[in-house]
Design a protein around this motif. Structure first.
Motif, PDB file in Angstrom:
ATOM      1  N   LEU A   1     -33.370  29.566  21.480  1.00 52.46           N
ATOM      2  CA  LEU A   1     -32.312  29.150  22.403  1.00 52.46           C
ATOM      3  C   LEU A   1     -32.779  28.011  23.301  1.00 52.46           C
ATOM      4  O   LEU A   1     -32.027  27.071  23.564  1.00 52.46           O
ATOM      5  N   ARG A  38     -32.016  34.709  32.457  1.00 55.49           N
ATOM      6  CA  ARG A  38     -30.899  35.449  31.845  1.00 55.49           C
ATOM      7  C   ARG A  38     -31.357  36.189  30.603  1.00 55.49           C
ATOM      8  O   ARG A  38     -30.993  37.345  30.369  1.00 55.49           O
ATOM      9  N   TYR A  39     -32.147  35.515  29.772  1.00 58.81           N
ATOM     10  CA  TYR A  39     -32.597  36.127  28.525  1.00 58.81           C
ATOM     11  C   TYR A  39     -33.533  37.295  28.801  1.00 58.81           C
ATOM     12  O   TYR A  39     -33.485  38.310  28.114  1.00 58.81           O
ATOM     13  N   LYS A  95     -33.198  39.494  20.862  1.00 56.21           N
ATOM     14  CA  LYS A  95     -33.827  40.147  22.021  1.00 56.21           C
ATOM     15  C   LYS A  95     -35.347  40.120  21.908  1.00 56.21           C
ATOM     16  O   LYS A  95     -36.031  41.137  22.035  1.00 56.21           O
ATOM     17  N   TRP A 143     -29.457  35.311  20.553  1.00 55.34           N
ATOM     18  CA  TRP A 143     -29.284  36.287  21.636  1.00 55.34           C
ATOM     19  C   TRP A 143     -29.503  37.692  21.100  1.00 55.34           C
ATOM     20  O   TRP A 143     -30.086  38.536  21.774  1.00 55.34           O
ATOM     21  N   HIS A 171     -31.465  40.171  29.529  1.00 60.45           N
ATOM     22  CA  HIS A 171     -30.786  40.563  28.296  1.00 60.45           C
ATOM     23  C   HIS A 171     -31.713  41.338  27.345  1.00 60.45           C
ATOM     24  O   HIS A 171     -31.289  42.298  26.700  1.00 60.45           O
ATOM     25  N   CYS A 172     -32.973  40.904  27.269  1.00 58.11           N
ATOM     26  CA  CYS A 172     -33.890  41.521  26.301  1.00 58.11           C
ATOM     27  C   CYS A 172     -34.734  42.636  26.918  1.00 58.11           C
ATOM     28  O   CYS A 172     -35.660  43.135  26.286  1.00 58.11           O
ATOM     29  N   PHE A 175     -35.659  33.744  22.420  1.00 59.41           N
ATOM     30  CA  PHE A 175     -35.620  32.864  23.586  1.00 59.41           C
ATOM     31  C   PHE A 175     -36.080  31.456  23.218  1.00 59.41           C
ATOM     32  O   PHE A 175     -35.455  30.468  23.599  1.00 59.41           O
TER      33      PHE A 175
END
Length: 86
Positions: free
Chosen positions: A13, A72-73, A5, A2, A76-77, A10
């Motif tokens: 994950l 979501r990622y 970024k 996470w 986030h990034c 990604f």
């Protein structure tokens, strides 16, 4: 991952998420392929068998979870996923 970024974060994950559905993984780290012994060969075959294609309901669920993770990622990034290929 996470904290990375990045697209690579990604992918890491997503790999973990998708592998979590393979019964043979069980949250264990993969130590690599060792075919130098009979036990290593047995472990490799067991790993391959456990990673076989799940049924269609599970595959659909994996796709939905991966898409949710991607969305979501990307937030986030700061849009690192949407920026792929531009």
């Amino acid at each position: 991952m996470w904290a990375a970024k990045s697209v690579q974060g990604f992918f890491g994950l997503a790999h973990l998420l998708q592998d979590s559905y393979a019964p043979g993984h069980g949250g264990k780290p993969w130590g690599g392929l060792d075919l130098s012994s009979l036990n290593g060969l047995k472990d490799a075959l067991a790993h391959a068998w456990s990673d076989r294609m799940p049924n269609s309901d599970i595959r659909r669920h994996i796709v939905i979870e991966t898409r949710t993770l991607m969305e979501r990622y990307d937030v986030h990034c700061g849009g690192c996923i949407r920026g792929i290929g531009k």
